[in-house]
Write a protein that holds these residues in place. Structure first.
Motif, PDB file in Angstrom:
ATOM      1  N   ASP A   1      -9.319   8.525  -4.236  1.00  0.00           N
ATOM      2  CA  ASP A   1      -9.658   7.490  -5.211  1.00  0.00           C
ATOM      3  C   ASP A   1      -9.605   6.146  -4.494  1.00  0.00           C
ATOM      4  O   ASP A   1      -8.565   5.788  -3.926  1.00  0.00           O
TER       5      ASP A   1
ATOM      6  N   LYS B   1      -6.275   3.897  -3.491  1.00  0.00           N
ATOM      7  CA  LYS B   1      -5.407   3.722  -4.657  1.00  0.00           C
ATOM      8  C   LYS B   1      -4.095   4.473  -4.452  1.00  0.00           C
ATOM      9  O   LYS B   1      -4.098   5.633  -4.043  1.00  0.00           O
TER      10      LYS B   1
ATOM     11  N   ASP C   1      -0.135   5.234  -6.375  1.00  0.00           N
ATOM     12  CA  ASP C   1       0.635   5.113  -7.612  1.00  0.00           C
ATOM     13  C   ASP C   1       1.967   4.427  -7.323  1.00  0.00           C
ATOM     14  O   ASP C   1       2.188   3.894  -6.227  1.00  0.00           O
TER      15      ASP C   1
ATOM     16  N   THR D   1      -1.237   8.617  -2.714  1.00  0.00           N
ATOM     17  CA  THR D   1      -2.668   8.528  -2.970  1.00  0.00           C
ATOM     18  C   THR D   1      -3.075   9.628  -3.945  1.00  0.00           C
ATOM     19  O   THR D   1      -2.248  10.386  -4.442  1.00  0.00           O
ATOM     20  N   SER D   2      -4.382   9.746  -4.156  1.00  0.00           N
ATOM     21  CA  SER D   2      -4.884  10.765  -5.086  1.00  0.00           C
ATOM     22  C   SER D   2      -4.899  12.162  -4.478  1.00  0.00           C
ATOM     23  O   SER D   2      -5.166  13.142  -5.187  1.00  0.00           O
TER      24      SER D   2
ATOM     25  N   SER E   1      -2.052   0.619  -7.715  1.00  0.00           N
ATOM     26  CA  SER E   1      -2.804   0.975  -8.925  1.00  0.00           C
ATOM     27  C   SER E   1      -1.894   1.360 -10.084  1.00  0.00           C
ATOM     28  O   SER E   1      -2.329   2.000 -11.037  1.00  0.00           O
TER      29      SER E   1
END
Length: 528
Positions: A361, A369, A371, A376-377, A391
């Motif tokens: 992402d 991005k 969290d 990451t994603s 993010s």
């Protein structure tokens, strides 16, 4: 994934990037797991190390069971822990071998990344080797935006080599143009001597990233004056090159971009042109670069360039008869010739080696991005520093800016999160993300930025309280609903600790009004 040239190496933890975020992350992982090998992959033979770290300001922190202080009377503050937010540390460029000496379980892989295969948990480096990871942290930083790629007269200042090349070019220069309005541009225009500087910015005032129009006006008066005063003592992050050995310099590949410069990168460089005067600055506002002409192109165009303006209010247009190596046409239709151009228009996250074949992402600004645990994603991949974009839902008084202080904080916190996840444990978000706090220096003034210092995201529902003493200090407090949300402190104000406390504990300050900034009142008496 391409075939490797040798047997893959494996590490429970792999970190990519030799800048502050990567080195901090690797060091913390090495401390958490002294019996595990930590692989640090870096394209440069030198790394950025944090030295002499100190937390310099006491702040009232959250209650152990809460994340943020809100609406509490001062008498209740004794129930809170004391922690620190503003940091002071040196940034030292060192041969990567010195990191391995300090942490024997950190194994340095001196190579760039060619490819990431997230499904196989494998990284292929440019030397042809594969590295298997259980958890990976990407700290590859950012790369400068250049207004024109491939032009020999356009210089971007990113790493030590490019800074030294800039110094070399400046010694032969009579006039340069600086394009951009960020931190490097601000430092350059003040430090350069003996060379005419034309500074083109797209904003109405200088330092738009950091200042409002009032603070910009306060600093501009210093910029256009002579510089007889001694430099202030350093009271913030410093950049030094002690410990860098010639053997490491000779190993550097000219084709590789090193990690970003540290704060005070210009210290120790002789930023002087061919002229004898101190400095001459002319600022062109509300404009960008329209076109760049090489000498022969400009001659063929039959266009006319302008001389260096005699003063900031002089409207007289005089054609320049001197022949320059390069010419810049601005969107305000003005054309100036110069010896070379410095492109200082910001950076973009260095995600290129990692995106191919991996479904990350990606944020609008190009960052990966992450969290609130720097994840990451993709499974088992974390990111920290300039390469990532926060993010999560941020604290009301924190925002991401790609600064050295945040790179260190993110690298440290990412290691903490990786360690916790590896052990199957949870971890609370680090308090450094509760309040934006940054200390720097511009135009020989100490500058402290706190919280929503430019009322970012507050809309029209806020008020500003200002105090300005020309040539000494500029103080701005940002209030919303009677509570302090941010501040700008320029000069030796000694208000940073008090203002940090007021932003964090969110006291209602309506009753104090203008007394908050009354120079005849010791504000600390109110809140001790």
């Amino acid at each position: 994934m391409e075939a490797a040239c040798s047997t893959p190496t494996a590490g429970k933890f792999v970190v990519v990037g030799g800048g502050i975020a990567g080195v901090t992350c690797a060091e913390q992982l090495a401390i958490h797991f002294p019996s595990e090998d930590i692989l640090l992959i870096t394209a440069s033979p030198v790394i950025k190390a944090v030295t002499n770290f100190k937390q310099v300001r006491d702040l009232m922190l959250k209650r152990k069971s809460n994340l943020l202080l809100t609406h509490l009377p001062q008498t209740h503050l004794s129930n809170f822990e004391v922690s620190k937010v503003l940091e002071e540390f040196d940034v030292e460029e060192q041969p990567s071998t010195m990191l391995g000496n300090r942490f024997p379980n950190i194994k340095i892989i001196e190579s760039g990344v060619k490819q990431l295969n997230s499904k196989e948990h494998c990284i292929l480096t440019e030397d042809g080797n594969q590295h298997i990871y259980k958890k990976l942290c990407l700290c590859a930083g950012a790369k400068p935006k250049l207004i024109c790629e491939g032009n020999p007269y356009v210089l971007g200042i990113r790493d030590t080599d490019s800074a030294q090349e800039f110094q070399k070019q400046l010694t032969k220069a009579k006039r340069i143009m600086i394009i951009g309005n960020g931190g490097i541009a601000l430092e350059l225009v003040y430090e350069i001597e003996g060379c005419e500087v034309i500074w083109a910015i797209k904003d109405k005032a200088i330092g738009n990233t950091f200042f409002d129009a009032g603070a910009a006006e306060f600093l501009t008066s210093k910029l256009i004056a002579e510089k007889p005063e001694a430099k202030i003592a350093q009271k913030r992050t410093r950049y030094t090159t002690e410990g860098r050995k010639k053997e490491a310099q000779t190993k550097a590949n000219a084709g590789n971009t090193g990690s970003a410069l540290g704060p005070d990168w210009h210290e120790g460089l002789d930023l002087k042109g061919t002229k004898e005067f101190s400095h001459k600055i002319h600022i062109e506002t509300m404009c960008e670069v329209k076109k760049i002409y090489l000498q022969e192109e400009f001659r063929i165009s039959k266009k006319k360039s302008l001389t260096f303006p005699r003063d900031h209010h002089n409207q007289l247009v005089i054609a320049d008869k001197e022949i320059w190596p390069v010419y810049v046409e601005l969107t305000n239709e003005k054309i100036y010739g110069c010896d070379f151009i410095v492109s200082a228009t910001g950076v973009t996250p260095n995600t290129e080696p990692f995106l191919c074949g991996n479904n990350f992402d990606v944020a609008k600004d190009g960052g990966l991005k992450v969290d609130d645990h720097m994840h990451t994603s993709l499974p088992d991949i974390y990111a920290a520093g300039d390469i990532c974009t926060a993010s999560w839902q941020p604290s009301p008084v924190w925002q991401q800016m790609r600064l050295w202080t945040q790179a260190r904080q993110m690298g440290w916190y990412a290691a903490k999160c990786m360690a916790a996840a590896s052990a199957g444990e949870s971890t609370d978000m680090d308090f450094s993300f509760e309040l934006f706090a940054h200390v720097t220096k511009f135009f020989n003034y100490k500058v402290v930025l706190l919280g929503k210092y430019n009322a970012q995201g507050l809309g029209l529902d806020h008020e500003l309280i200002l105090r300005c003493t020309k040539g000494q200090e500029y103080i701005k407090a940002v209030l919303q609903n009677g509570r302090m949300m941010g501040a700008v402190l320029i000069g030796e104000t000694d208000l940073e600790e008090t203002f940090e406390n007021l932003i964090l504990n969110q006291m209602n300050l309506s009753a104090y009004g203008e007394d908050l900034l009354d120079p005849n009142i010791d504000i600390e008496d109110y809140f001790d």
